[in-house]
Write an enzyme that holds these catalytic residues in place. Structure first.
Site, PDB file in Angstrom:
ATOM      1  N   HIS A  41       0.831  -1.198   0.000  1.00 18.52           N
ATOM      2  CA  HIS A  41       0.000   0.000   0.000  1.00 18.52           C
ATOM      3  C   HIS A  41       0.870   1.254   0.000  1.00 18.52           C
ATOM      4  O   HIS A  41       2.051   1.196   0.317  1.00 18.52           O
ATOM      5  CB  HIS A  41      -0.911   0.018   1.232  1.00 18.52           C
ATOM      6  N   HIS A 126       5.305   5.785  -2.283  1.00 14.92           N
ATOM      7  CA  HIS A 126       6.047   4.572  -2.664  1.00 14.92           C
ATOM      8  C   HIS A 126       5.374   3.359  -2.026  1.00 14.92           C
ATOM      9  O   HIS A 126       4.652   3.486  -1.046  1.00 14.92           O
ATOM     10  CB  HIS A 126       7.501   4.653  -2.202  1.00 14.92           C
TER      11      HIS A 126
END
Length: 191
Positions: A41, A126
């Protein structure tokens, strides 16, 4: 309670590509913790210790956001903080995707600040795929990163922001949804 707001990776084909990289990283002669693909995630906001009443504030803030579905293009791999001292290996996204996620982050961060809930200083979208505990074999990691640096993982539409509870265990974190905001939709799932 530990909690965070996230945009989850759902695309199975992208997860399979990441698993290939994780398999190569698992051969390393250093202590490395791979992130389960079910847990991949973007963290929009992390709350290391938050009270129950603040959870309700966060849910109200998120529910009042007017957000559109976004499309994310996964197209790079890298490390934090740098190649000399690797602690995190991540999958990155193109600039347009970065801008979309950063806009959501800024909106949330400003609303949380207005509600006296902590504000972050720096945000870099990221997906963490591995954490390196002790980088004894950074040349091998650099070799894997170099091999995949030009890979295009794919793209997906993201239309949910999730507020998740995180419980740390010796085998890794366990995440559970506390609340889900469906972007473009005013009816939300409460858990």
């Amino acid at each position: 309670m530990r909690a965070f707001l996230s945009l989850d990776l759902e695309n199975i084909e992208i997860k399979k590509e990441i698993e290939k990289i994780q398999y190569e990283l698992s051969k390393i002669k250093t202590k490395i913790k791979l992130v389960e693909t079910s847990n991949l995630h973007f963290t929009l906001k992390f709350f290391p210790h938050i009270e129950f009443e603040d959870i309700n504030k966060i849910i109200r803030i998120v529910d009042n956001l007017h957000l559109e579905e976004i499309e994310i293009k996964y197209n790079k791999i890298g490390v934090f903080p740098n190649y000399n001292k690797i602690s995190v290996i991540w999958i990155g996204i193109d600039q347009e995707s970065t801008n979309q996620i950063s806009n959501i982050y800024n909106l949330i961060n400003n609303k949380l600040k207005d509600s006296d809930i902590q504000k972050d200083q720096r945000f870099v979208p990221h997906l963490t795929i591995a954490r390196v505990k002790n980088c004894e074999d950074k040349k091998y990691i650099q070799k894997v990163i170099e091999k995949y640096k030009n890979i295009i993982f794919g793209q997906e539409k993201i239309n949910k922001i999730k507020l998740k509870k995180s419980i740390l265990t010796p085998n890794g974190p366990i995440y559970s949804n506390l609340h889900v905001l469906n972007m473009n939709v005013r009816k939300n799932e409460g858990i």
